[in-house]
Scaffold this motif. Structure first.
Motif, PDB file in Angstrom:
ATOM      1  N   ALA A 191       0.830  -1.203   0.000  1.00  0.00           N
ATOM      2  CA  ALA A 191       0.000   0.000   0.000  1.00  0.00           C
ATOM      3  C   ALA A 191       0.867   1.255   0.000  1.00  0.00           C
ATOM      4  O   ALA A 191       0.559   2.236  -0.696  1.00  0.00           O
ATOM      5  CB  ALA A 191      -0.928  -0.010   1.216  1.00  0.00           C
ATOM      6  N   LYS A 195       1.787   4.217  -3.626  1.00  0.00           N
ATOM      7  CA  LYS A 195       1.640   5.670  -3.655  1.00  0.00           C
ATOM      8  C   LYS A 195       2.907   6.395  -4.110  1.00  0.00           C
ATOM      9  O   LYS A 195       2.887   7.606  -4.330  1.00  0.00           O
ATOM     10  CB  LYS A 195       1.257   6.180  -2.256  1.00  0.00           C
ATOM     11  CG  LYS A 195      -0.055   5.616  -1.725  1.00  0.00           C
ATOM     12  CD  LYS A 195      -0.308   6.097  -0.298  1.00  0.00           C
ATOM     13  CE  LYS A 195      -1.585   5.483   0.267  1.00  0.00           C
ATOM     14  NZ  LYS A 195      -1.801   5.909   1.681  1.00  0.00           N
ATOM     15  N   GLN A 196       4.001   5.652  -4.268  1.00  0.00           N
ATOM     16  CA  GLN A 196       5.268   6.283  -4.607  1.00  0.00           C
ATOM     17  C   GLN A 196       5.343   6.643  -6.094  1.00  0.00           C
ATOM     18  O   GLN A 196       4.882   5.908  -6.953  1.00  0.00           O
ATOM     19  CB  GLN A 196       6.434   5.353  -4.244  1.00  0.00           C
ATOM     20  CG  GLN A 196       6.468   4.943  -2.778  1.00  0.00           C
ATOM     21  CD  GLN A 196       6.496   6.129  -1.842  1.00  0.00           C
ATOM     22  OE1 GLN A 196       7.432   6.919  -1.867  1.00  0.00           O
ATOM     23  NE2 GLN A 196       5.468   6.267  -1.013  1.00  0.00           N
ATOM     24  N   SER A 197       5.946   7.785  -6.373  1.00  0.00           N
ATOM     25  CA  SER A 197       6.102   8.243  -7.751  1.00  0.00           C
ATOM     26  C   SER A 197       7.214   7.459  -8.451  1.00  0.00           C
ATOM     27  O   SER A 197       8.173   7.012  -7.821  1.00  0.00           O
ATOM     28  CB  SER A 197       6.449   9.735  -7.764  1.00  0.00           C
ATOM     29  OG  SER A 197       6.816  10.154  -9.063  1.00  0.00           O
ATOM     30  N   LYS A 229       7.979  -1.053  -9.131  1.00  0.00           N
ATOM     31  CA  LYS A 229       6.775  -0.732  -8.358  1.00  0.00           C
ATOM     32  C   LYS A 229       5.753  -1.862  -8.417  1.00  0.00           C
ATOM     33  O   LYS A 229       4.980  -2.065  -7.478  1.00  0.00           O
ATOM     34  CB  LYS A 229       6.163   0.570  -8.873  1.00  0.00           C
ATOM     35  CG  LYS A 229       5.019   1.107  -8.022  1.00  0.00           C
ATOM     36  CD  LYS A 229       4.593   2.477  -8.492  1.00  0.00           C
ATOM     37  CE  LYS A 229       3.476   3.051  -7.622  1.00  0.00           C
ATOM     38  NZ  LYS A 229       3.112   4.428  -8.044  1.00  0.00           N
TER      39      LYS A 229
END
Length: 325
Positions: A191, A195-197, A229
């Motif tokens: 989770a 959310k990481q770019s 990712k």
């Protein structure tokens, strides 16, 4: 109707391995590409496209177990055990990956010469296969050529990431502790990572420092971040013990029957060029090439360097097959 470009290989423990096929299905030589830790078939995209253009090779690239579209399998937590599991936590093993590669060959390449290419953990997979099935690599055997890029035969538990040992030791301990926390709560880590770019200045800078050279194309770094990712956190943490205890130095002599090319990067922080030199010294007849100014992700940073050697290995395998006909 099933897409003929995709296959599912069933591993020894029921793991389902996703395999993507490119190139000519009836080509005399098959190239099998094994990717590294936390990556997927996508990391070989440039090589698959480059060699498919020639039309004279069948290309199979597969997701290692727990990566991409491949499942973990029942043997996931039975690979690393004993003192090693106590130090790093339980997880799958490189030996399991060697058996997975054998399954890909047995089920999808029952005949004809093969060229194997392994990046990082994929190279370790090839070494595990050579340990388990040395007959494949004997002179005139099924495996005609091997490319090992940015990989190691062992000793990664003393990795320094380019730091002096006084700094490297606490960094290693921090990495181990972080991965233990991820292994304990992989859903929470998933989770957070979701959310990481992948294309922010910070994300690109961090990945460039760890995995690429200073002049690597930004697009390649962003694509790498996108692949990383999508890797499940359970896989990210689960395979770390396997890499730390991996040791296939004794099996390297089994590769001598194939034409072996070894690629290294001068700025590789994960599998330094010194590891590649040890490979070259241990494999009779192997040839070493070091790409200056590049990092660990050579297949994505300098795809043409990797593709060029693969083209040479495929051509040599095809010539060997024709001469034996």
């Amino acid at each position: 109707m099933a897409d003929p470009r995709f296959h599912t290989v069933t591993a020894f423990d029921g793991a389902e391995l996703n395999v993507q096929e490119d190139g000519a299905p009836d080509a005399p030589v098959t190239l099998v590409l094994a990717h590294g830790w936390t990556l997927s078939t996508r990391s070989w995209r440039a090589q698959a496209e480059a060699l498919a253009e020639g039309g004279d090779v069948r290309i199979l690239r597969y997701d290692q177990r727990g990566h991409g579209r491949s499942t973990q399998g029942e043997a996931w937590l039975s690979g690393v055990s004993g003192a090693d599991a106590g130090r790093f936590g339980p997880g799958p093993s490189v030996d399991q990956l060697g058996r997975d590669l054998a399954a890909v060959l047995d089920q999808l390449v029952p005949a004809g010469p093969v060229v194997l290419a392994g990046h990082s953990m994929g190279g370790m997979t090839v070494m595990a296969l050579a340990d388990q099935r040395p007959d494949l690599f004997q002179p005139g055997g099924r495996v005609a050529g091997v490319l090992l890029t940015n990989t190691s035969s062992g000793g990664l538990s003393r990795l320094t990431l380019g730091f002096p040992e006084v700094v490297a030791k606490p960094v290693r301990n921090t990495i181990i502790n972080t991965l233990r926390k991820i292994a304990a709560k992989p859903g929470k880590a998933d989770a957070f990572r979701a959310k990481q770019s992948t294309d922010s200045l910070l994300a690109v800078a961090q990945t460039r420092w760890l995995l690429f050279g200073r002049k690597a194309p930004r697009a390649a770094i962003v694509e790498c971040n996108e692949i990383l990712k999508t890797c499940p956190s359970a896989t990210l943490a689960g395979f770390f013990p396997a890499l730390m205890v991996h040791d296939k130095r004794a099996a390297l002599k089994n590769l001598a029957g194939a034409q072996v090319e070894i690629l290294a990067s001068s700025k590789d922080k994960l599998t330094p060029a010194s590891h590649a030199r040890r490979l070259a010294d241990a494999i009779p007849g192997a040839r070493l090439t070091v790409a200056p100014g590049t990092g660990h992700m050579l297949p994505m940073e300098r795809p043409q360097v990797v593709s060029s050697l693969l083209i040479q290995l495929v051509a040599a395998a095809r010539a060997r097959e024709e001469s034996a006909a």
